[in-house]
Design a protein around this motif. Structure first.
Motif, mmCIF file in Angstrom:
data_model
loop_
_atom_site.group_PDB
_atom_site.id
_atom_site.type_symbol
_atom_site.label_atom_id
_atom_site.label_comp_id
_atom_site.label_asym_id
_atom_site.label_seq_id
_atom_site.Cartn_x
_atom_site.Cartn_y
_atom_site.Cartn_z
ATOM 1 N N VAL A 95 0.884 -1.172 0.000
ATOM 2 C CA VAL A 95 0.000 0.000 0.000
ATOM 3 C C VAL A 95 0.917 1.216 0.000
ATOM 4 O O VAL A 95 2.017 1.173 0.561
ATOM 5 N N LEU A 96 0.463 2.262 -0.630
ATOM 6 C CA LEU A 96 1.242 3.498 -0.621
ATOM 7 C C LEU A 96 0.928 4.255 0.661
ATOM 8 O O LEU A 96 -0.227 4.540 0.962
ATOM 9 N N GLY A 97 1.969 4.569 1.411
ATOM 10 C CA GLY A 97 1.799 5.272 2.669
ATOM 11 C C GLY A 97 2.319 6.687 2.597
ATOM 12 O O GLY A 97 2.462 7.250 1.502
ATOM 13 N N PRO A 98 2.594 7.319 3.743
ATOM 14 C CA PRO A 98 3.120 8.688 3.781
ATOM 15 C C PRO A 98 4.319 8.861 2.851
ATOM 16 O O PRO A 98 5.177 7.990 2.757
ATOM 17 N N LYS A 99 4.337 9.988 2.145
ATOM 18 C CA LYS A 99 5.385 10.332 1.185
ATOM 19 C C LYS A 99 5.433 9.384 -0.009
ATOM 20 O O LYS A 99 6.434 9.321 -0.719
ATOM 21 N N GLY A 100 4.328 8.642 -0.221
ATOM 22 C CA GLY A 100 4.250 7.765 -1.377
ATOM 23 C C GLY A 100 5.124 6.534 -1.294
ATOM 24 O O GLY A 100 5.394 5.890 -2.310
ATOM 25 N N ARG A 101 5.549 6.166 -0.107
ATOM 26 C CA ARG A 101 6.425 5.008 0.053
ATOM 27 C C ARG A 101 5.621 3.707 0.023
ATOM 28 O O ARG A 101 4.471 3.666 0.438
ATOM 29 N N HIS A 102 6.282 2.655 -0.446
ATOM 30 C CA HIS A 102 5.647 1.343 -0.522
ATOM 31 C C HIS A 102 5.796 0.604 0.802
ATOM 32 O O HIS A 102 6.913 0.286 1.228
ATOM 33 N N TYR A 103 4.672 0.314 1.441
ATOM 34 C CA TYR A 103 4.651 -0.496 2.650
ATOM 35 C C TYR A 103 4.100 -1.865 2.271
ATOM 36 O O TYR A 103 2.945 -1.985 1.870
ATOM 37 N N ILE A 104 4.940 -2.899 2.364
ATOM 38 C CA ILE A 104 4.485 -4.206 1.910
ATOM 39 C C ILE A 104 3.609 -4.865 2.970
ATOM 40 O O ILE A 104 3.861 -4.740 4.173
ATOM 41 N N VAL A 105 2.571 -5.541 2.526
ATOM 42 C CA VAL A 105 1.599 -6.134 3.449
ATOM 43 C C VAL A 105 1.613 -7.662 3.390
ATOM 44 O O VAL A 105 0.763 -8.317 4.003
ATOM 45 N N ASP A 106 2.573 -8.232 2.683
ATOM 46 C CA ASP A 106 2.738 -9.689 2.622
ATOM 47 C C ASP A 106 4.110 -9.978 2.008
ATOM 48 O O ASP A 106 4.780 -9.075 1.495
ATOM 49 N N ASN A 107 4.509 -11.245 2.067
ATOM 50 C CA ASN A 107 5.754 -11.701 1.441
ATOM 51 C C ASN A 107 7.012 -11.031 2.012
ATOM 52 O O ASN A 107 7.973 -10.784 1.292
ATOM 53 N N HIS A 108 6.995 -10.777 3.313
ATOM 54 C CA HIS A 108 8.185 -10.220 3.955
ATOM 55 C C HIS A 108 9.371 -11.191 3.869
ATOM 56 O O HIS A 108 10.517 -10.768 3.700
ATOM 57 N N HIS A 109 9.087 -12.491 3.992
ATOM 58 C CA HIS A 109 10.161 -13.475 3.933
ATOM 59 C C HIS A 109 10.814 -13.486 2.550
ATOM 60 O O HIS A 109 12.053 -13.567 2.438
#
Length: 246
Positions: A95-109
């Motif tokens: 999801v795009l968060g503050p300052k347009g940064r990508h915050y991943i919500v799955d597949n961290h591994h």
């Protein structure tokens, strides 16, 4: 909030974009096109842009490094001949968060494994644009939608500020590795419950000593398998034990 449909492959433009394998792009588009067609949407092929792993922001604190190592080993076997197809089939949702940064919500591994292997970029599919929210509202929204997991490697809830700022700073939780491998050997079924592996990790946390996992992972996994089939685990998502007949 904007939820992306036809522009699901939005990413950050960078010098690697044109070099991304065409075959991987086609595989991704074919999959997405099928989903949207079923939903009755008219879609056009998007332009894909990879995102640098160094720019991705986690939404959880821990991963299981044992599981990360397994993914790294698999990548090494595939990277020479099938690496492009592998990355093409494993987009990382964000999801795009503050300052347009990508915050991943799955597949961290997967993201951590690719980072450790020196892969510079991955394909990211944007689920929602929350960049207009304040930092406080952004994290509250993710928390409310079960899109973040602010729990440390002891299983305790902490503040959003404790979530690492980069994939490289994710913390090892051996119980998460144990829970992940437990599912792979049939200890429980895959379930859509958010963070179901972490629920199993917490179940195991109070029953198997951390030192036992670190000393002999295989033995700890065998012990966990017996526990997973017990009635004590009956409340957990994907439980595969035998329920008593009423």
């Amino acid at each position: 909030m904007t939820v992306f449909a036809t522009n699901a492959f939005m990413g950050c433009a960078d010098p690697y974009a044109r070099a991304w394998p065409l075959r991987a792009k086609r595989l991704l588009w074919k999959q997405l096109h099928g989903w949207l067609k079923i939903a009755g949407m008219n879609v056009h092929e998007p332009i894909l842009h990879p995102v640098a792993i160094a720019e991705l922001k986690p939404t959880q604190i821990t991963v299981g490094m044992h599981e990360v190592t397994q993914k790294r080993e698999r990548w090494r076997k595939l990277s020479q001949e099938k690496g492009e197809d592998f990355l093409g089939r494993h987009m990382i949702p964000s999801v795009l968060g503050p300052k347009g940064r990508h915050y991943i919500v799955d597949n961290h591994h997967l993201a951590r494994a690719m980072w450790d292997e020196g892969v510079k970029d991955v394909l990211v599919t944007v689920q929602a644009d929350l960049s207009a929210l304040s930092k406080v509202s952004f994290w509250r929204y993710l928390d409310n939608r079960a899109l973040c997991h602010p729990y440390n490697d002891d299983g305790h809830r902490v503040t959003f500020e404790d979530i690492p700022s980069s994939i490289a700073k994710l913390v090892d939780d051996p119980y998460r590795s144990l829970a992940g491998n437990l599912r792979h050997v049939g200890g429980y079924a895959k379930d859509m419950t958010p963070f179901s592996e972490f629920l199993w990790a917490d179940f195991l946390r109070g029953r198997i000593k951390r030192k036992a996992i670190e000393k002999d992972f295989a033995a700890a996994l065998k012990k966990a398998l017996d526990m997973a089939r017990s009635d004590d685990a009956g409340y957990l998502p994907g439980w595969c034990g035998v329920a008593p007949i009423a």
